[in-house]
Structure formats: C-alpha cells, structure tokens
Scaffold this active site. Structure first.
Site, PDB file in Angstrom:
ATOM      1  N   THR A 160       0.855  -1.189   0.000  1.00 14.79           N
ATOM      2  CA  THR A 160       0.000   0.000   0.000  1.00 14.79           C
ATOM      3  C   THR A 160       0.890   1.237   0.000  1.00 14.79           C
ATOM      4  O   THR A 160       1.992   1.203   0.554  1.00 14.79           O
ATOM      5  CB  THR A 160      -0.884  -0.037   1.275  1.00 14.79           C
ATOM      6  OG1 THR A 160      -1.786  -1.114   1.146  1.00 14.79           O
ATOM      7  CG2 THR A 160      -1.636   1.256   1.493  1.00 14.79           C
ATOM      8  N   ARG A 188     -14.231  -6.944  -0.980  1.00 14.13           N
ATOM      9  CA  ARG A 188     -13.567  -6.725   0.317  1.00 14.13           C
ATOM     10  C   ARG A 188     -12.963  -5.304   0.363  1.00 14.13           C
ATOM     11  O   ARG A 188     -12.226  -4.899  -0.516  1.00 14.13           O
ATOM     12  CB  ARG A 188     -12.464  -7.761   0.505  1.00 14.13           C
ATOM     13  CG  ARG A 188     -11.722  -7.636   1.838  1.00 14.13           C
ATOM     14  CD  ARG A 188     -10.435  -6.885   1.683  1.00 14.13           C
ATOM     15  NE  ARG A 188      -9.666  -6.806   2.921  1.00 14.13           N
ATOM     16  CZ  ARG A 188      -8.627  -5.990   3.092  1.00 14.13           C
ATOM     17  NH1 ARG A 188      -8.230  -5.214   2.106  1.00 14.13           N
ATOM     18  NH2 ARG A 188      -7.976  -5.958   4.231  1.00 14.13           N
ATOM     19  N   ASP A 191      -8.860  -1.133   5.453  1.00 10.00           N
ATOM     20  CA  ASP A 191      -8.896   0.105   6.241  1.00 10.00           C
ATOM     21  C   ASP A 191      -8.631   1.355   5.410  1.00 10.00           C
ATOM     22  O   ASP A 191      -9.052   2.448   5.789  1.00 10.00           O
ATOM     23  CB  ASP A 191      -7.842   0.024   7.351  1.00 10.00           C
ATOM     24  CG  ASP A 191      -6.437  -0.197   6.786  1.00 10.00           C
ATOM     25  OD1 ASP A 191      -6.292  -1.001   5.826  1.00 10.00           O
ATOM     26  OD2 ASP A 191      -5.482   0.427   7.286  1.00 10.00           O
ATOM     27  N   GLY A 213      -5.679  -4.764   7.125  1.00  4.87           N
ATOM     28  CA  GLY A 213      -6.704  -3.742   7.298  1.00  4.87           C
ATOM     29  C   GLY A 213      -7.775  -4.085   8.311  1.00  4.87           C
ATOM     30  O   GLY A 213      -8.294  -3.205   8.998  1.00  4.87           O
TER      31      GLY A 213
END
Ligand code: ASP
Length: 290
Positions: A160, A188, A191, A213
């Site tokens: 990320t 899905r 976070d 997450g």
C-alpha cells in the site's frame, strides 16, 4: 502556525520482505520525496502534495497500489483510496473501484465534487466516469502486479502507498491508496478507504496506515492517534506506539506514518519491514525498508 515549518512522510507498505532488492522502490520513493520537498518549500498545499505523491507512486507499478496492484480472487482489479484535509476534516474515498488509473485522483474528486465521503463499486464508477479521469480499458494489459510469486497466508500484505504532510501554512493532510490484500475476495474493503481507520487528518495530526486492514479497522487506528494526543496529552511517538500496540495485542500486523502540527514524524511498524521515508524543514531526508 505559519512560516517555514513543513514535513512530508511516505510509505510503500508494511510486511514481510518478499525480495532482496528494493532499489527500484527506494529510488521511486526518493524521487517522490524530493518533489514533495520542493513543493512544500515553495509553499504548496499539503493536500495537493500528498495527492501528487501518491499518484506518482501508483503509476510506478512497484507497489501494490495503482498499476502494481494484483487482481482479487475473481481475477478483477478492485482498488481502494482515501484522502483527507486536516484543515476542515473534509475527505473523499473510493472502494472496490474498477477501471481508473489513479484511485487517489478519484478519491480527491469524490471529496471535491460530491457531498459524499465514500463511494464504492458501480456507484463510484457511475459518478467518476462523468469526470475527466484517466480510465483503464484493458486491465489485463494495464496492470503489472508488483508481487507475482505465490505468498504464504502470513505474507498477504506489502505495498500500500501512503503520504502525510504538514505545509508551511500549518495545514495537515493524509492520503492512502491500495490494491488491498493479495487474493482478497471480491467486494472486500480494507482500512485504507475507511476514514479514521486507515487514513486520517485533522488539526493535530495526519496519519496513513498499512498492514492487515481488518485489524486497523477494529482499532480505528488512524484517528485514534489524534484522540490519544488530544485526550491523554501524549506526544506523537507515544500515541502511535500505543495504537500499534493495540493492533499487536489483537494479533494484527502493519505500520503507520504520522506527522503532527509541529512537524514531528513517527513511523512505527511491527512487521519485518516497512518501506518508508520522510523529509523535513530540519534538513532530514531518508528512505528505508528495514
Ligand atoms: N491495509 C491494506 C488493506 O488491508 C493493505 C496493505 O496495507 O498492504 O487493504
């Protein structure tokens, strides 16, 4: 606060190492940091700086975000991103987004052009395709997954991208963009696009998270850093350490980057590595993986 105090921090994901040579990622992050540094020294807005930083990282294909994202279990690319302006707590986010080159630009568009904070799936596409945003028409050709080798279950996160900044006018901003966990099921959301969990900015602090997450959502990690500073009068390092401790106690893995309004930077993680870097008005400039 105004004047020459500024700071920028970026991450390229926390997780176990999956290769030995991170020189491409490090070089990409150094370029992004120097552009951000120049922009902040010229007095640019923290919000634009974090967005530009992430758009560039998304484009490199070296991270599990933007071009480097992997498909979900159904072979489809569903991407998440969020951006938040600490001056007014305005925010924009997209989830399970298909068909756009820059999820962070899409998140900014949701923030600027809609009364909503989070748009997902087909509804997001419907709203965004009326805007001037670059599309991905052939996903199989466009995406170049940064991670191709099969990973163990415990290794399902790493890549990320996130950025947090304080500008010379004292404005804080945060942004995060991800392809999500590898092999995630369709629909899905992690976070990253959940304001308060993976991304947060207010008048005290800007935070961007990376890792599993589901744990960051259970801890409401990003905004909890601000709450701890406010309610317990913790300093930044203490607040971020306590949030990461909550994640560790639940068994979660990951890390976060945070900058407060004094330009202090904190980048803790409980994984083997986290690609991370920062630059400040104090002359600091550093990118590290381990
Ligand atoms: N936090 C991201 C998610 O759960 C993944 C990551 O940071 O690598 O979607």
């Amino acid at each position: 606060m105004s004047g020459s105090v500024w700071a920028i921090a970026i991450h390229g994901g926390a997780g176990p190492s999956y290769k030995d040579d991170y020189s491409a990622e490090i070089a990409g992050m150094k370029d992004v940091l120097s552009d951000a540094k120049n922009a902040l020294m010229k007095g640019r807005n923290a919000l634009d700086v974090v967005q530009n930083a992430l758009r560039t990282l998304e484009d490199t294909g070296h991270f599990i975000a933007g071009r480097g994202s992997s498909p979900n279990k159904d072979g489809k690319w569903e991407l998440d991103a969020a951006i938040m302006d600490g001056t007014n707590r305005n925010a924009g986010a997209v989830g399970a987004l298909r068909g756009f080159k820059s999820p962070i630009d899409c998140a900014r568009t949701v923030m600027d052009d809609s009364p909503n904070i989070l748009l997902v799936g087909k509804g997001a596409t419907k709203f965004l395709k009326k805007r001037d945003l670059e599309r991905v028409t052939n996903p199989n050709r466009y995406y170049k997954p940064a991670v191709t080798k099969p990973l163990e279950v415990s290794e399902l996160q790493h890549g990320t991208v996130g950025a947090v900044a304080l500008d010379s006018e004292g404005r804080l901003a945060a942004a995060t963009s991800t392809g999500g966990l590898l092999n995630k099921p369709p629909g899905r959301l992690g976070d990253t696009p959940i304001i308060g969990a993976g991304t947060w900015a207010d008048e005290r602090v800007a935070v961007s998270c990376t890792g599993q997450g589901e744990y960051f959502m259970r801890v409401n990690a990003a905004s909890d850093v601000s709450a701890r500073i406010r309610y317990t009068r913790s300093d930044l390092a203490n607040a971020t350490a306590c949030v990461l401790e909550d994640i560790s106690l639940l068994g979660g893995q990951g890390g976060l980057i945070a900058i407060d309004r004094l330009g202090r930077v904190s980048m803790p993680f409980n994984t083997i590595s986290m690609k991370r870097g920062f630059a400040t008005y104090r002359g600091e400039f550093e990118v590290k993986v381990f």
